[in-house]
Design a protein around this motif. Structure first.
Motif: not given
Ligand SMILES: Nc1ncnc2c1ncn2[C@@H]1O[C@H](COP(=O)(O)OP(=O)(O)OP(=O)(O)O)[C@@H](O)[C@H]1O
Ligand SMILES: [Mg+2]
Length: 508
Positions: A76, A121, A125-126, A177
């Motif tokens: 994150t 990533k 999410r971006s 990810s």
């Protein structure tokens, strides 16, 4: 608009600290990049890619960028900032995986270049990124109004062209990810060419991660790294089967150490190698152009190999009992231990060196390590002696062929002599108080060399003749003879087993 709180490095002289720390710790760039591979493995990546970029240059001779890209769980934005801090970790003192200190990422990147970017990533999410540049740090770019140094805020990721091309080409399902660590301003590259660097990464990672490559594949510029067991015992590894020479294993030994956190298991693995194992021409030593691809592994992973949680971290040539010399390259020993024993093995922060405590050496000795080293040395010595013998014979093929012919001719004469009622020849000849083999005996005439069955029968007859002796022999004499023969058997054993190995590899 979402507000981010900038993170303070928490040090009064961070630029001097960072400048100093980049010169500490890693034996080479390869070990530094291994820190990033460790992190990817611990993030459950199935693939880790080391990719070279050449931004700002037309030549591909030497990279200007190095990226370590993985498809793990990612970070994150908050975690990206924490990860870039010296000491920032979400697994402080954890012993279940490879990392535990929170220094690996910033230390390793800064040991290679003056600028690094973490792009990460999490699924759905971006991607976000943060860059830390030593020149900007020195220029006060990261200093806030209170005079403290802060890690910049994460922003939307801009994946460099060479990496997005790579991802498009090789991540067929996209990059859902994961994390990219991009190192630039490469002012501390150990290798002068991409080729040399890639080769070293490939060789080193093949050995370092040979046990972990099952769950995480590593690629260097798109080429997969092949696992190499430095004990050469895993037949699925390419280097174990490039020719007919094979490593021979001794029984592995398990040792349990009771720690406050619970029992910890150490595994000792052993193997030894035939003397021609690293040679191309098997009759000669592995020197210069006659050394095959195994030779660098024998040379670089020499002594006792230490592996922590399945990842090789160090080799020690000095022990309290013996020092490993070049001749010992053909004996292979690995000590595999869990991270719960880090203190006893003296694991350093960079986790690429150990300093075994006296208590641990004692335990390893109790588990038979010293005896095993002696035994392995003995086996290697016997194999070498056997090879020398074999080479001596092979060095005179014409003489051997002539001897064979003469021997056949002699045996024909002998049979006709026997038919004429002469005394049969004996297998041994006595002269000057000692015994020698009588090569005129018919057993040596079978195709010019001893037939194993006839030879066995002859040897059994000989044994029976020696032990049964004459009719009037006393029990004491018989017992002495049996003892002498048993002793004989013991001292002959190592040599005979080597000869047997060689004979087994030849066809009768
Ligand atoms: N590739 C990655 N994927 C996901 N998280 C990562 C990755 N690399 C680093 N991190 C996060 O960043 C943190 C810091 O990494 P760093 O390598 O500095 O320390 P560490 O792995 O915790 O300990 P060590 O210093 O022993 O390596 C990790 O604890 C992890 O949370
Ligand atoms: Mg780490």
């Amino acid at each position: 608009m979402q507000k981010h709180k900038a993170r303070k490095l928490g040090l009064t002289v961070p630029d001097a600290f960072v400048r100093g720390i980049r010169h500490l710790g890693y034996r080479s760039n390869v070990e530094a990049i291994a820190e990033l591979v460790d992190n990817a493995i611990q993030a459950y990546a199935e693939h880790v890619d080391i990719v070279f970029g050449y931004d700002g240059t037309d030549s591909q001779k030497k990279p200007t960028q190095i990226a370590v890209l993985d498809d793990g769980h990612g970070m994150t934005p908050d975690m990206i900032q924490l990860a870039m801090m010296w000491g920032g970790t979400h697994r402080e003192n954890d012993r279940s995986g490879l990392g535990r200190y929170g220094y690996g990422l910033p230390c390793s990147t800064m040991s290679i270049g003056k600028r690094f970017t973490v792009i990460s990533k999490v699924a759905g999410r971006s991607a976000k990124q943060v860059t830390l540049d030593l020149d900007d740090l020195n220029n006060g770019k990261y200093t806030d109004n209170e005079g403290d140094t802060v890690i910049p805020l994460p922003c939307d990721a801009e994946i460099p062209q060479f990496l997005s091309n790579y991802i498009n080409l090789l991540y067929l399902d996209g990059w859902e990810s994961g994390t990219i660590i991009l190192i630039e301003k490469l002012d501390r590259l150990d290798w002068t060419t991409t080729l040399g660097f890639a080769k070293h990464l490939d060789q080193c990672f093949g050995v370092t991660y040979h046990k972990l490559l099952i769950s995480t594949l590593i690629f260097i510029n798109g080429n997969p790294v092949s696992p190499t067991d430095p004990l050469f015992l895993d037949p699925s590894h390419t280097l174990c089967r490039i020719d007919n020479d094979r490593a021979i294993a001794l029984e592995p030994v398990s040792l349990i150490v009771n720690m406050p956190t619970g029992p910890a298991r150490i595994l000792l693995r052993y193997s030894y190698l035939p003397p021609s194992f690293a040679s191309i021409d098997k009759s000669r030593d592995a020197v210069g152009l006659n050394a095959n691809e195994r030779f660098p592994i024998l040379k670089d992973y020499h002594g006792i190999i230490f592996s922590r949680n399945g990842r090789l971290i160090d080799c020690k040539t000095k022990t309290p009992w013996t020092t490993f010399i070049n001749n010992d390259r053909y004996i292979r020993i690995e000590v595999e231990f869990p991270a719960s024993l880090d203190e006893l093995f003296g694991v350093t922060t960079a986790k690429q060196q150990i300093s075994v405590s006296p208590e641990m050496w004692d335990r390893l000795q109790e588990a038979g390590l010293v005896k095993a080293i002696e035994q392995l040395r003995g086996r290697v010595r016997s194999l070498k002696t056997a090879r020398t013998l074999k080479n001596t014979v092979c060095a005179f093929p014409k003489a051997v062929a002539r001897d064979k012919q003469e021997s056949i001719a002699r045996s024909k004469t002998t049979s006709s002599a026997r038919e004429k009622g002469h005394r049969p020849l004996l297998l041994f000849r006595a002269s000057n108080g000692s015994l020698s083999l009588n090569t005129d005996h018919p057993v040596f005439a079978h195709g010019g060399r001893p037939n194993p069955i006839t030879l066995q029968t002859a040897l059994e007859a000989l044994l029976s003749a020696i032990t049964n002796g004459r009719r009037d022999d006393t029990d004491i004499r018989r017992r002495i003879v049996v003892e002498i023969l048993t002793d004989w058997g013991r001292s002959l054993d190592p040599g005979l087993s080597s000869i047997t190995d060689i004979l087994a590899s030849e066809t009768y």
